[in-house]
Scaffold this motif. Structure first.
Motif, short mmCIF file in Angstrom:
data_model
loop_
_atom_site.label_atom_id
_atom_site.label_comp_id
_atom_site.label_asym_id
_atom_site.label_seq_id
_atom_site.Cartn_x
_atom_site.Cartn_y
_atom_site.Cartn_z
N ASP A 66 24.11 -3.22 58.60
CA ASP A 66 23.29 -3.00 59.79
C ASP A 66 22.93 -1.52 59.94
O ASP A 66 21.76 -1.18 60.20
N LEU A 67 23.89 -0.63 59.75
CA LEU A 67 23.62 0.80 59.89
C LEU A 67 22.65 1.28 58.80
O LEU A 67 21.74 2.07 59.08
N VAL A 68 22.83 0.79 57.56
CA VAL A 68 21.91 1.17 56.49
C VAL A 68 20.49 0.73 56.82
O VAL A 68 19.53 1.48 56.67
N ALA A 69 20.35 -0.51 57.29
CA ALA A 69 19.01 -1.03 57.61
C ALA A 69 18.37 -0.20 58.72
O ALA A 69 17.19 0.17 58.63
N ARG A 70 19.12 0.11 59.77
CA ARG A 70 18.56 0.89 60.87
C ARG A 70 18.22 2.31 60.41
O ARG A 70 17.21 2.89 60.82
N THR A 71 19.05 2.86 59.54
CA THR A 71 18.80 4.21 59.04
C THR A 71 17.55 4.26 58.18
O THR A 71 16.72 5.17 58.30
N VAL A 72 17.37 3.27 57.31
CA VAL A 72 16.19 3.25 56.44
C VAL A 72 14.92 3.06 57.27
O VAL A 72 13.90 3.71 57.01
N ARG A 73 14.99 2.21 58.29
CA ARG A 73 13.81 2.05 59.16
C ARG A 73 13.47 3.36 59.85
O ARG A 73 12.30 3.75 59.96
N GLY A 83 20.67 -4.99 51.62
CA GLY A 83 21.24 -6.10 50.87
C GLY A 83 22.18 -5.68 49.76
O GLY A 83 22.98 -6.49 49.28
N HIS A 84 22.09 -4.41 49.34
CA HIS A 84 22.97 -3.92 48.29
C HIS A 84 24.20 -3.20 48.85
O HIS A 84 25.03 -2.72 48.08
N ALA A 85 24.31 -3.11 50.16
CA ALA A 85 25.45 -2.42 50.78
C ALA A 85 26.54 -3.41 51.15
O ALA A 85 26.27 -4.60 51.37
N PRO A 86 27.79 -2.94 51.25
CA PRO A 86 28.85 -3.81 51.76
C PRO A 86 28.52 -4.33 53.15
O PRO A 86 27.82 -3.66 53.92
N ALA A 87 29.00 -5.49 53.50
CA ALA A 87 28.65 -6.14 54.76
C ALA A 87 28.91 -5.23 55.96
O ALA A 87 28.12 -5.23 56.92
N ALA A 88 29.98 -4.45 55.90
CA ALA A 88 30.33 -3.60 57.05
C ALA A 88 29.30 -2.52 57.32
O ALA A 88 29.24 -1.98 58.44
N HIS A 89 28.50 -2.18 56.33
CA HIS A 89 27.55 -1.07 56.49
C HIS A 89 26.09 -1.51 56.51
O HIS A 89 25.20 -0.66 56.65
N TRP A 133 28.52 8.87 60.59
CA TRP A 133 27.28 8.34 59.98
C TRP A 133 27.22 8.74 58.50
O TRP A 133 26.93 7.91 57.63
N THR A 134 27.50 9.99 58.22
CA THR A 134 27.50 10.47 56.84
C THR A 134 28.51 9.71 56.01
O THR A 134 28.22 9.28 54.87
N GLU A 135 29.70 9.54 56.56
CA GLU A 135 30.77 8.83 55.83
C GLU A 135 30.35 7.40 55.52
O GLU A 135 30.57 6.90 54.41
N ALA A 136 29.72 6.74 56.51
CA ALA A 136 29.30 5.35 56.29
C ALA A 136 28.20 5.26 55.24
O ALA A 136 28.21 4.34 54.40
N LEU A 137 27.24 6.17 55.26
CA LEU A 137 26.17 6.12 54.28
C LEU A 137 26.70 6.35 52.86
O LEU A 137 26.29 5.67 51.92
N LEU A 138 27.62 7.30 52.71
CA LEU A 138 28.19 7.55 51.39
C LEU A 138 29.01 6.34 50.93
O LEU A 138 29.01 6.00 49.74
N ALA A 139 29.70 5.70 51.88
CA ALA A 139 30.51 4.53 51.53
C ALA A 139 29.66 3.30 51.21
O ALA A 139 30.13 2.36 50.57
#
Length: 583
Positions: free
Chosen positions: A23-30, A15-21, A66-72
């Protein structure tokens, strides 16, 4: 509950990430949460790129993207950056929750500082002490216990590993005798992850003190306690009294059963040590790791690789102090100068089946372990039928039930005759089900088990009780002494009876989990494995369960699953071993 927690945490962070990221953040955290529950401190993104998790068909992107998206996303940081973000990427592409990354870095910093310090005891001074104590070995003999004593005397940090029966406790007794000879005012603390393991360490050292006069004179004054008690854990505050700002008052801390210690607790212990204090970690690297994430002892031994020899500095020190020539490994990291693996088994000479099985698994040779099972040794029996397997233990179970009507001391002796060990507590092949099966067998053979505190019922304490000096993992047995029912436990002065109304939380313990049995030994053990494949089918659990037996082990397992399990040595993800191996 675990899945729900993972989903809630994923939704909160995403919920604290930009909309574009998101879904990937949620899947990564799970994924990271799931892997942490499986014991991994971190995940390597390269291992998961292109893969999908159960219940989610979308594969993860390539590691670089993946790394780039997480940092972004604003939620992950490189190791040296923002200390407030919840996710951390190290320089090798591993992703951590910040807490685990912080604990790992604390451990690394402490280890590096201690390994870089000069020798505490000059080699010639140690040589003189060993000569005065009559410990110097004959010419040409390599005594690995003595090498471990030298390593722990020389450095403020050392690791001692070895399988059951290799003499780890005997080595600790020798070390204490030597250091007390060198420093009579030495302040020592003995600790272990559980109360029962701590008590067993104290009992074992008292048994060996007769051979070490210097140790015998002070052994009753050496505190033996859990790591949490040693560090002054305050449950209401979830904090420790001892730490960086209030160090422990001891010159030497020995931690037994170190395979069960998780990174967070060990980092706290390092924080609480004085700069001039010694720390010795003792354990079997092949046993089950901590229930929490991480396997620090395994990581340390993997980095040091003591089976390939010692570091050159330790070899030179041991040669000067003892005359022994140790093998030296090429390109050894500094940790190899502080790690010793004991190699000679003193326990299983009369148990070739158990000994061969344990040695094969320690060498990661699943085929040899199967050969030991199939060789027909009397001390190691494979019986896949649960009822037939249980009948093999029936005489010992009946004798234990009958002994409770006699003297408490006799009842306690029978308490250690046999035990059924299980991978889990609940389910059709768990400890609870096996307890019911055993009680039914005893009823069929004329023993009453139809009341809550029937005679002979073994009791496993599952909650520390400071007032009654009972600890999680303590084993007792219901007895009838002088017409009064009570539970009797081992005590320093002999059997100790505890009234039924004063018992802390407890369960029946004809059967118990392998985790609960770590550090214990029984004459006979029945290891009951699940009849379905799954993550519990792993070599460390089989190794730990079988090696709890002193005389005979019965393995109740489906043969096909057994072959797969013996070859499964799960490595918990962490960056500790790789970082130490580079140094």
């Amino acid at each position: 509950m675990t899945v729900q927690l993972a989903d809630e945490l994923a939704a909160l962070l995403a919920g604290h990430a930009p909309a574009a990221h998101r879904d990937l953040v949620a899947r990564t955290v799970r994924l990271l949460h799931h892997e942490r529950e499986a014991g991994h401190v971190c995940i390597a993104l390269a291992d998961w790129q292109g893969r999908a998790t159960d219940g989610d068909a979308t594969p993860f992107p390539a590691a670089a993207a993946w790394t780039e998206a997480l940092l972004a996303s604003g939620l992950a940081t490189a190791a040296a950056d923002d200390p407030l973000l919840p996710l951390v990427l190290d320089g090798d592409g591993r992703l951590y929750f910040r807490r685990h990354f912080r604990d790992e870095r604390r451990l690394l910093a402490h280890l590096e500082a201690r390994l870089a310090r000069p020798e505490r005891v000059p080699a010639q001074r140690l040589h003189a002490a060993l000569a005065e104590l009559g410990m110097l070995p004959p010419a040409g003999v390599v005594d690995w216990q003595l090498a471990a004593v030298a390593a722990a005397a020389a450095r403020p940090f050392a690791v001692l590993t070895g399988g059951p029966g290799t003499g780890k406790t005997t080595t600790v007794a020798k070390l204490l005798a030597v250091l007390l000879h060198l420093e009579p005012r030495l302040q020592v603390a003995l600790a272990a992850p559980t109360g029962k393991a701590a008590a067993r360490l104290g009992e074992a050292l008292r048994a060996r003190a007769a051979d070490q006069p210097r140790l015998a004179a002070v052994q009753d004054a050496i505190p033996t306690r859990t790591l949490h008690r040693l560090l002054g854990y305050v449950p209401l505050d979830d904090a420790f009294r001892y730490g960086r700002d209030r160090p422990l008052p001891y010159d030497l801390v020995v931690v037994d059963e170190a395979s069960m210690v998780d990174p967070t607790l060990l980092a706290q212990l390092f924080d609480a040590l004085r700069d001039d204090a010694r720390l010795l970690l003792v354990g079997d690297r092949d046993q089950l790791a901590a229930i929490a994430a991480g396997q620090v002892l395994g990581d340390l031994c993997r980095a040091a690789a003591p089976e390939r020899g010692t570091g050159p500095d330790l070899a030179a020190y041991v040669q000067a102090a003892t005359g022994m020539e140790l093998p030296v490994q090429v390109g050894a990291p500094p940790l190899a100068d502080a790690t010793i693996a004991l190699r000679q088994n003193h326990r299983f000479a009369a148990q070739p089946g158990i000994g061969g099985f344990a040695q094969a698994l320690a060498g990661r040779d699943a085929a040899a372990a199967l050969q030991a099972l199939d060789a027909g040794h009397a001390d190691l029996v494979a019986e896949p039928d649960p009822d037939a397997a249980l009948r093999l233990l029936a005489p010992a179970l009946e004798a234990a039930a009958a002994a409770a009507a006699g003297e408490p001391a006799a009842a306690l002796q029978h308490l250690w005759r046999c035990r059924v060990l299980c991978a889990v507590r609940f389910g059709p092949h768990g400890a609870e089900a096996w307890n019911r099966r055993i009680e039914a067998l005893l009823r069929q053979r004329g023993h009453r088990t139809d009341e809550p505190f029937y005679l002979g019922r073994p009791i496993l304490v599952v909650q520390n009780d400071h007032q009654n000096q009972l600890w999680n993992g303590d084993l007792g047995v219901v007895v009838d002494h002088a017409g009064q029912r009570s539970v009797v436990f081992d005590g320093k002065e002999g059997p100790r009876e505890v009234p039924l109304l004063r018992l802390p939380a407890h369960v029946t313990a004809w059967a118990m989990t392998v985790h609960k049995a770590q550090g214990s030994e029984f004459d006979e053990v029945l290891l009951a494995m699940p009849d379905q494949p799954g993550p519990l089918w792993q070599a460390p659990l089989l190794y730990t369960g079988i090696t709890r037996a002193r005389r005979r082990a019965v393995l109740c397992a489906e043969p096909t699953l057994l072959r797969q399990g013996l070859a499964n040595w799960p490595a918990r993800g962490s960056g500790l071993a790789a970082a130490l191996a580079r140094r």
